[in-house]
Structure formats: C-alpha cells, structure tokens
Design a protein around this motif. Sequence first.
Motif, short mmCIF file in Angstrom:
data_model
loop_
_atom_site.label_atom_id
_atom_site.label_comp_id
_atom_site.label_asym_id
_atom_site.label_seq_id
_atom_site.Cartn_x
_atom_site.Cartn_y
_atom_site.Cartn_z
N ALA A 196 1.39 -4.64 -0.72
CA ALA A 196 1.47 -4.35 0.61
C ALA A 196 0.66 -3.34 1.07
O ALA A 196 -0.05 -3.46 2.34
CB ALA A 196 3.16 -3.81 1.22
N ASN A 197 0.28 -2.25 0.35
CA ASN A 197 -0.52 -1.28 0.52
C ASN A 197 -2.02 -1.63 0.88
O ASN A 197 -2.77 -1.06 1.70
CB ASN A 197 -0.57 -0.07 -0.37
CG ASN A 197 0.65 0.78 -0.21
OD1 ASN A 197 0.99 1.65 -1.04
ND2 ASN A 197 1.47 0.76 0.81
N LEU A 198 -2.33 -2.51 -0.11
CA LEU A 198 -3.66 -3.14 -0.09
C LEU A 198 -3.92 -4.07 0.90
O LEU A 198 -4.99 -4.25 1.55
CB LEU A 198 -3.82 -4.05 -1.47
CG LEU A 198 -4.13 -3.02 -2.78
CD1 LEU A 198 -4.00 -3.88 -4.07
CD2 LEU A 198 -5.31 -2.45 -2.75
N LEU A 199 -2.72 -4.81 1.18
CA LEU A 199 -2.97 -5.72 2.55
C LEU A 199 -3.22 -5.02 3.61
O LEU A 199 -3.66 -5.34 4.64
CB LEU A 199 -1.70 -6.74 2.57
CG LEU A 199 -1.64 -7.49 1.47
CD1 LEU A 199 -0.21 -8.46 1.48
CD2 LEU A 199 -2.93 -8.65 1.63
N ASN A 231 -12.69 4.73 -5.66
CA ASN A 231 -12.35 6.02 -4.79
C ASN A 231 -11.69 5.99 -3.56
O ASN A 231 -11.60 7.11 -2.77
CB ASN A 231 -13.44 7.13 -5.09
CG ASN A 231 -13.76 7.48 -6.36
OD1 ASN A 231 -13.00 7.70 -7.42
ND2 ASN A 231 -15.33 7.58 -6.77
N ILE A 232 -11.55 4.68 -2.94
CA ILE A 232 -10.88 4.79 -1.71
C ILE A 232 -9.38 5.10 -2.05
O ILE A 232 -8.89 4.81 -3.01
CB ILE A 232 -11.08 3.45 -1.06
CG1 ILE A 232 -10.49 2.14 -1.62
CG2 ILE A 232 -12.68 3.29 -0.55
CD1 ILE A 232 -10.38 1.16 -0.91
N GLY A 233 -8.82 5.40 -0.83
CA GLY A 233 -7.24 5.94 -0.81
C GLY A 233 -6.43 4.48 -0.21
O GLY A 233 -7.07 4.08 0.68
N ILE A 234 -5.12 4.36 -0.81
CA ILE A 234 -4.39 3.32 -0.09
C ILE A 234 -2.91 4.06 0.01
O ILE A 234 -2.72 5.00 -0.79
CB ILE A 234 -4.31 2.17 -0.86
CG1 ILE A 234 -3.81 2.09 -2.18
CG2 ILE A 234 -5.65 1.32 -1.00
CD1 ILE A 234 -3.41 0.71 -2.97
#
Length: 234
Positions: A152-155, A205-208
């Motif tokens: 869900a975080n990735l979506l 290195n991106i954040g979710i």
Amino acid sequence: MKHVRTLTVITDAEIRQNEIPLFRGAVINSLGEHPNVYFHNHLDNDKFRYAYPLIQYKRLGGKAAIVCVEEGVDIIGQFLTEVNGLLTIGERQITCNTDRIQPARIVVQTWQDMFSYHISRWLPLNSKNYQSYKAIEGVVEKVTFLENILKANLLSMLKGLDIHLEKELILKITEIGEPYLLYNKGVKMMAFNADFKCNLSIPNNIGIGKNASIGCGIVHQVKIDKDNNNNSNQ
C-alpha cells in the motif's frame, strides 16, 4: 510506465539520525521568507500538502543529504545557490557544503523479473493498525500483514508520482528485523528494517510510508552477486 527523475545531494556535514528534522528546519530557514512549498509542504491558512514529498531530507553515509524527486529536482537550485555553507542544527552551527550530486533517471514500472530491496526505518503502523498487528499471534500472519502495508505504501508513492501500473504489483518480504522504537516529536513509533522482493523498479534512496520526508522508509536496491549465488548452489 514513467521515467522518474531523482537528484541526490550529499553534503559534507555529519549529522546524527535524530537531527534529520533539525536539518530540514535549517534548510528551510536558510531559504528566506518564501521557500518553494516542496521544501516544507506547508500551504496557506495552516494547511498541509499531503501529496508524496518531492524534497526528502536524509542521513546517507552519516552525512546530511537531500533526495529530490521529479519537480523537486527543478527547484533544488534554490538551496544550492542561496545557502552560504552554514546551517544551524538545533543549538549548533555546522558547515554544510555540497560534497557530491547524483542525478538519476529510472523507468518506474512493473516487470517480469523480481528485484531485491532493503528498507530502513520503515514506519508501517499507526494508531489504528497497531492494535490489529499486536493481536496477530502467528509470525507468518504478521509478515503478511506488513507485506500488505508495504504494498500500500508503494502504491501510494506511485499515485503521488502519477504512475499507473500495467501489471499487478507483486511483493514479498524475505527478511525482517526485530522492531525498534523511533521518537518523533516525543511520540514513540515502531520501526522496522526489512528486505523484500517485488517486480517494481524503485529509485534508490527515496522514502515511502510515514515520515518519508525526514529519513524514514528509505528504500535502496540490493544488488545480487550472480556468480557467488551460482557457486553457493553448486
């Protein structure tokens, strides 16, 4: 499919992990009265920009860093040109110069292959789903519960970047460490470090997830040594 631009600015300033919010505040304060909204995500009338953060403050290799995504790449020049090399982090002043800049452009989409990733300082649980998580007794069931949140975080990240998948997102947590506590504004939150595989190409290195703008939920791809892997199977 979409080409996503990122730009990672790594400074020469050493900071502690708990100083990332202070680093964020120092950068914003250094930009004068009207920094771009992407630096702070505050709108007029005490409202907030709740969309995916395009300027993210990190600690990479022990150094203060900023990861810019898409439109964030276009406005980071305000920081690079206006900051004079000195920042006030809490009660201490530090010299903060750009050490290196890493531009990247990646096709973000689902593929036939699975990619290996590590996520650190991930905050999957909130006040609502924490009780549901604690009520689960089985280890496998707990991991499945966390997998669904990670997916869900990735979506949510994809939605924020206006990316629409042509194939289903497939994800599997392969290893997860013991949870530990992080403190944000005096509030305790349960954090995890985990390895996972999925069929989505994700910029490094991106954040979710929660607090993605201040050093939480950092994802980076884990490169698999195929030769060593083949030798271990012989």
